[in-house]
Design an enzyme around this catalytic site. Structure first.
Site, short mmCIF file in Angstrom:
data_model
loop_
_atom_site.label_atom_id
_atom_site.label_comp_id
_atom_site.label_asym_id
_atom_site.label_seq_id
_atom_site.Cartn_x
_atom_site.Cartn_y
_atom_site.Cartn_z
N GLU A 45 8.32 13.55 18.50
CA GLU A 45 8.23 13.63 16.74
C GLU A 45 8.45 14.85 16.46
OE1 GLU A 45 8.30 10.42 14.33
OE2 GLU A 45 9.94 10.44 14.12
N GLU A 74 8.73 -0.72 11.65
CA GLU A 74 9.78 0.56 12.02
C GLU A 74 9.01 1.71 11.65
OE1 GLU A 74 12.62 0.12 11.20
OE2 GLU A 74 13.36 -1.99 9.48
N PHE A 95 9.12 15.70 13.21
CA PHE A 95 9.45 14.74 11.84
C PHE A 95 9.35 16.35 10.61
CE2 PHE A 95 8.86 11.88 8.69
CZ PHE A 95 9.44 10.81 8.79
N CYS A 111 13.17 9.53 9.80
CA CYS A 111 13.03 8.67 11.05
C CYS A 111 13.97 8.85 12.10
CB CYS A 111 12.32 7.37 10.49
SG CYS A 111 12.90 6.13 9.82
N LYS A 157 0.98 -1.11 0.02
CA LYS A 157 0.01 -0.06 -0.01
C LYS A 157 1.10 0.96 -0.21
CE LYS A 157 -2.08 2.59 2.87
NZ LYS A 157 -1.79 4.01 2.52
P1 NAD Z 1 1.70 7.29 9.36
O1 NAD Z 1 1.65 6.34 10.37
O2 NAD Z 1 0.68 8.83 9.45
O3 NAD Z 1 1.44 6.33 7.48
C1 NAD Z 1 2.27 5.51 7.11
C2 NAD Z 1 1.48 4.83 6.83
O4 NAD Z 1 0.53 3.98 7.23
C3 NAD Z 1 0.82 5.54 5.47
O5 NAD Z 1 1.17 5.10 3.68
C4 NAD Z 1 -0.73 5.70 5.17
O6 NAD Z 1 -1.36 5.21 4.43
C5 NAD Z 1 -0.89 4.15 6.23
N1 NAD Z 1 -1.54 4.23 7.35
C6 NAD Z 1 -2.85 5.24 8.17
N2 NAD Z 1 -3.64 4.88 8.82
C7 NAD Z 1 -3.36 3.10 9.09
C8 NAD Z 1 -3.63 2.35 9.07
N3 NAD Z 1 -4.77 2.28 10.06
N4 NAD Z 1 -3.66 0.85 8.90
C9 NAD Z 1 -2.77 0.82 8.09
N5 NAD Z 1 -2.12 1.17 7.84
C10 NAD Z 1 -2.58 2.85 7.79
O7 NAD Z 1 3.25 7.98 9.41
P2 NAD Z 1 3.67 8.67 8.12
O8 NAD Z 1 3.45 10.16 9.19
O9 NAD Z 1 3.39 8.73 6.55
O10 NAD Z 1 5.25 8.40 8.01
C11 NAD Z 1 6.09 9.01 9.16
C12 NAD Z 1 6.08 8.92 10.47
O11 NAD Z 1 6.86 7.16 9.18
C13 NAD Z 1 7.27 8.90 11.69
O12 NAD Z 1 6.98 8.59 13.43
C14 NAD Z 1 8.44 8.34 10.93
O13 NAD Z 1 9.25 8.12 12.30
C15 NAD Z 1 8.00 6.95 10.74
N6 NAD Z 1 8.70 6.70 9.71
C16 NAD Z 1 9.87 5.45 10.21
C17 NAD Z 1 10.75 5.15 9.57
C18 NAD Z 1 11.63 3.85 9.92
O14 NAD Z 1 12.24 3.41 9.50
N7 NAD Z 1 12.01 3.48 11.34
C19 NAD Z 1 11.01 5.75 7.86
C20 NAD Z 1 10.23 6.41 7.78
C21 NAD Z 1 9.41 7.00 8.28
#
Ligand code: NAD
Length: 481
Positions: A385, A254, A387, A288, A179
């Site tokens: 965070e 992650e 971000f 992240c 997704k």
């Molecule tokens: P987010 O959790 O809002 O979204 C991440 C993904 O999850 C998106 O594709 C979103 O569509 C999906 N999503 C949202 N709600 C969902 C649900 N109920 N069920 C399943 N999927 C769902 O995060 P974001 O704001 O898009 O990304 C930033 C976050 O990601 C920050 O906290 C960052 O630290 C983290 N991040 C971590 C890493 C790592 O490798 N540790 C890498 C990049 C980003």
């Protein structure tokens, strides 16, 4: 609106490009202008059903499993080669849907190719064990795939993050439904096109864009998936884990970070300033493992702050496509969140050394490079965070205190330290609770080094050889001869 960006993109399911089942579309916004640049099919629960069914059919056909491992590896090399054809378009879409700088957009291609070739090269090196049980017995282990791997990636690095998970899944014989992030979905369609040209079997890789709470939630709760890889925030991660618990599905998580770098008084302060600035201002802090806290010995505190502020104020901020040093943050919502948390910092008593608000005079979602001083470790700005391009600088007096501050958040993704004393570096690295520790260079490491979190930053590892083990389950075969 950029004329070079295709106006509409479909999902990739079972080897075909398809509209959403209900014809729905999502707008894609350029964060540098706030304007719509194109539309993508808005994947529904029905589209997720179709994608999982295609992945299941492909897995059950054994087309990947019957391929000798070295051929699965060769497939990764072909995808990497095919990405070359899309390089210019990938750099362009990364600037326009993601807000990356042109330099960073271009850099995504060799990085993604490195992942594909790294895991392609490992395809025929994942060996089991033979376990001695005495005469008349033969016992050995097999690394068996899980089946259908459901993958959810965030918007900040969809191409390399998506490609590395897909590569690990395919070389171990799994099939994938990914997704893609609704805020920056375009580069993964170009990846899917490269898969198609490379001859990846239909159904082995399915890419569906959609809203997280709709398509994402439908995917992780789907009764026919076997494995989840989730990259995103802690809050969403928890809901993914709840869905996984219902069916006892293994997960690689992650999640976020609030990573701290400790500056000891003997460190090379020019190097510290350069590394710390890169660690928080690269991709406008939307990484992240960004170095979002700097924990500085009081004897060099003012000097470090002065250098960091000078670096922040000299950064060229503007649209990535014009190749400024720092681009926008992803969305108006994200910009508002960052600015609001900065206000909280001021209310909590921290001092804004520079930044703290959106960049005046720019149309898009641009945040000023921001440095907070006089920060206490318990303040919200030192715990949550952003971000975004915001670093908090916290003083310390002795090593134990520095370690306590560095470990004093819910997160444990990365940590760092700056010193010329290697003995001290080893001792402190040992005590830091983080999946990666960087010494004298933020992000010291690469495709080859295992990456992942401790504590609320998650579990499981991506990158490095270790990552492959997250995509297989051990099967033991015992034989009486
Ligand atoms: P987010 O959790 O809002 O979204 C991440 C993904 O999850 C998106 O594709 C979103 O569509 C999906 N999503 C949202 N709600 C969902 C649900 N109920 N069920 C399943 N999927 C769902 O995060 P974001 O704001 O898009 O990304 C930033 C976050 O990601 C920050 O906290 C960052 O630290 C983290 N991040 C971590 C890493 C790592 O490798 N540790 C890498 C990049 C980003």
């Amino acid at each position: 609106m950029s004329a070079a960006i295709r106006p509409y993109w479909k999902n990739f399911i079972g080897g075909s490009w398809v509209d959403a089942s209900d014809g729905g579309r999502l707008p894609v916004i350029d964060p540098a202008t706030g304007e719509q640049i194109c539309e993508v099919a808005r994947g529904t629960g029905e589209d997720i059903d179709a994608a999982v069914a295609a992945a299941r059919t492909c897995f059950n056909s054994r087309v990947l499993l019957d391929m000798p491992p070295h051929e699965r590896g060769a497939l990764m090399f072909r995808i990497a080669d095919e990405l070359e054809e899309a390089a210019d378009e990938i750099a362009l879409v990364e600037c326009h849907d993601n807000g990356k700088t042109l330099e960073k957009g271009r850099a995504e291609i060799p990085l993604t190719q490195r992942y594909l070739r790294y895991y392609g090269g490992m395809a025929d090196k994942l060996e089991g064990r033979q376990i001695p049980l005495g005469s008349g017995m033969l016992d050995y282990t097999i690394h068996a795939p899980f089946g259908v791997s459901a993958q959810i990636v965030p918007w900040n690095g969809p191409l390399p993050v998506g490609a590395r998970s897909i590569a690990c899944a395919l070389v171990t014989g799994n099939t994938v439904v990914l997704k893609s992030p609704e805020d920056s979905p375009l580069s993964l369609y170009l990846f899917a096109e490269a898969c198609e040209r490379a001859g990846v079997p239909a159904g082995a890789v399915n890419i569906v864009c959609g809203i997280g709470a709709e398509a994402g939630a439908a995917l992780v709760a789907h009764p026919d998936i076997d494995h989840i890889v989730f990259t995103g925030s802690v809050e969403t991660g928890k809901s993914v884990l709840r869905a996984a618990a219902e069916r006892v599905i293994p997960c690689i998580m992650e999640l976020g970070g609030k990573s701290g770098g400790i500056v000891f008084p003997d460190a090379d302060l020019d190097q510290v300033a350069e590394s710390a600035a890169a660690g928080i201002f690269k991709h406008a802090g939307q990484i992240c493992s960004a170095g979002s806290r700097l924990i500085v010995h009081r004897s060099v505190y003012d000097e470090v702050v002065a250098r960091l502020v000078a670096r922040a104020e000299s950064l060229g901020v503007g649209p990535g496509i014009e190749d400024h040093e720092m681009g926008p943050v992803i969305s108006a919502h994200q910009l508002e969140r960052i600015v609001a948390l900065c206000r909280t910092g001021v209310e909590e008593g921290a001092t804004l050394a520079t930044g703290g608000d959106r960049v005046a005079g720019l149309e898009g979602f641009f945040m000023s490079p921001t440095v907070f001083t006089d920060v206490r470790p318990d303040m919200r700005i030192a715990q949550e965070e952003f971000f975004g391009p915001v670093v908090v600088v916290i003083p310390f007096d002795d090593t134990e205190e520095a370690i306590e501050i560095a470990n004093g958040t819910d997160y444990g993704l990365a940590a760092g330290l700056y010193t010329r004393d290697l003995g001290l570096a080893h001792r402190v690295a040992d005590r830091l609770v983080a999946g990666q520790v960087y010494v004298n260079q933020w992000w010291a490491g690469g495709v080859e080094t295992p990456f992942g979190g401790m504590k609320r930053s998650g579990y499981g590892r991506e990158k490095g050889q270790e990552a492959l083990l997250g995509y297989v389950q051990t099967k033991n075969v015992g034989i009486r001869l």
